[in-house]
Write an enzyme that holds these catalytic residues in place. Structure first.
Site, mmCIF file in Angstrom:
data_model
loop_
_atom_site.group_PDB
_atom_site.id
_atom_site.type_symbol
_atom_site.label_atom_id
_atom_site.label_comp_id
_atom_site.label_asym_id
_atom_site.label_seq_id
_atom_site.Cartn_x
_atom_site.Cartn_y
_atom_site.Cartn_z
ATOM 1 C CE1 TYR A 1 -4.813 -0.825 3.489
ATOM 2 C CE2 TYR A 1 -5.644 -3.043 3.873
ATOM 3 C CZ TYR A 1 -5.365 -2.008 3.023
ATOM 4 O OH TYR A 1 -5.643 -2.152 1.678
ATOM 5 C CD1 TRP B 1 -5.894 -1.630 15.784
ATOM 6 C CD2 TRP B 1 -6.037 -0.762 13.727
ATOM 7 N NE1 TRP B 1 -5.865 -0.267 15.906
ATOM 8 C CE2 TRP B 1 -5.940 0.306 14.659
ATOM 9 C CE3 TRP B 1 -6.134 -0.433 12.365
ATOM 10 C CZ2 TRP B 1 -5.947 1.646 14.281
ATOM 11 C CZ3 TRP B 1 -6.136 0.903 11.983
ATOM 12 C CH2 TRP B 1 -6.043 1.919 12.936
ATOM 13 N N GLY C 1 10.320 3.088 -9.306
ATOM 14 C CA GLY C 1 9.339 4.160 -9.295
ATOM 15 C C GLY C 1 9.227 4.837 -10.644
ATOM 16 N N GLY D 1 11.275 3.756 -13.791
ATOM 17 C CA GLY D 1 11.079 2.479 -14.459
ATOM 18 C C GLY D 1 11.558 1.318 -13.625
ATOM 19 N N GLY E 1 3.245 -1.081 -6.696
ATOM 20 C CA GLY E 1 4.148 -2.209 -6.897
ATOM 21 C C GLY E 1 3.411 -3.516 -7.094
ATOM 22 C CG ASP E 2 0.785 -4.616 -4.114
ATOM 23 O OD1 ASP E 2 1.934 -4.963 -3.771
ATOM 24 O OD2 ASP E 2 -0.012 -4.054 -3.341
#
Length: 318
Positions: free
Chosen positions: A87, A102, A229, A232, A261-262
């Site tokens: 990517y 891809w 975001g 909080g 987020g991960d």
């Protein structure tokens, strides 16, 4: 020691300006969470990354680096006929990103068809927690996806905690109706949902975070974090119907929001696995995400997170 498994896909990452300066590394939402959890939880958590990779030099290099990050790769399936996906991240002036992928013939996309996946499925039953994302589901062919959902439901019935981040990528799905059907099934046996409000709005049309939380309860989720975001997050539990907003400290200079987020999920899980209060888990997630977005790429240098240690000492409770 907690034993957890994280299911997904890691790809080659190209990060930079097209036809300009470009950096090659690797990443993928579930792998990003696995790496940041390994960095912050340390030896108290045994993290198995569940995927399929090729036997080419790039695959070998990526798996070696996962091991160096402290991940257990014994359950990584090897497919000599396929390679990892790829990517490209493009960033705007605010650090927001767009992706080009891809991945249609990637080894991870066909992991369920691997002749040794049955052994991996047996191993998952020995884990305290299994984590995956909407992307983990979206990349699979339909029949394989249904098989994975069936497996996860069985694991849940056997007492394994199921954690899920909806992480919605419309381009990976045939239709919104398909997404809703798959996510609805997944959420029906999800113990811990770690979702982003923007995704929930796009999929379900929720007007406010509290509405999203109520819907998640109705769908079967026991505990949920809705990431908001810079505002909080919102945490709630179906058993008591209580919810709480947990704020975050704004970051003055955002370089790249990739994997924010991960990283939050990793910080939260490090606390969750230790049996810490939900508020503390959320604060850990915010703290880690705040550091990650000040650097380029999905997985930032280990030196940047060297002081982020969320020691885990207590087994996960369903």
């Amino acid at each position: 020691m907690n034993r957890i498994a994280i299911i997904g896909e890691c790809m080659i990452e190209l990060n930079g300006a097209p036809f300009g300066a470009m950096q090659q590394t690797y990443g993928g939402d579930s792998l990003n969470t696995a790496v940041y959890l390994a960095r912050t939880a340390g030896d108290a958590v045994n993290i198995d990354y569940i995927t399929a990779m090729g036997t080419d030099a790039l695959s070998e290099g990526m798996v070696t680096r996962w091991q160096q990050e402290g991940l257990n790769t014994d359950q990584v399936l090897r497919d000599p006929q396929r390679q990892p996906g790829l990517y490209l991240i493009q960033l705007d002036e605010q650090g927001e990103r767009t992706f080009l992928y891809w991945r249609n013939q990637s080894a991870a996309r066909h992991m369920m068809q691997h002749p040794q996946f049955d052994a991996v499925a047996e191993y998952l039953a020995s884990c305290e927690l299994v984590y995956l994302s909407g992307i983990s589901l979206a990349i699979l062919p339909e029949q394989d996806r249904e098989r994975l959902l069936s497996l996860l439901k069985t694991l849940s019935e056997q007492g394994v905690v199921i954690a899920f981040d909806s992480n919605y990528r419309p381009a990976l799905w045939n239709s919104l109706e398909e997404t809703r059907a798959v996510y609805g099934e997944m959420l029906s046996f999800t113990d811990l949902a770690l979702v982003t409000f923007d995704d929930e709005q796009a999929i379900w049309g929720d007007e406010v975070p509290d509405a999203a939380l109520s819907r998640l309860y109705r769908q079967g989720v026991k505990k949920a974090v809705i990431k908001l975001g810079a505002e909080g997050c919102l945490y709630g539990e179906a058993a008591n119907g209580q919810s709480e907003r947990v704020g975050t400290t704004p970051v003055s200079r955002v370089v790249d929001t990739t994997s924010a987020g991960d990283a939050f999920n990793a910080g939260f899980l490090a606390g969750y696995l230790a049996g810490k209060p939900a508020t503390v888990c959320c604060q850990q997630g915010h703290q880690l995400a705040g550091i990650v977005i000040q650097h380029k790429g999905a997985i930032i240098p280990a030196s940047a997170t060297a002081d982020m240690s969320f020691t885990t000492t207590k087994e996960c409770q369903k």
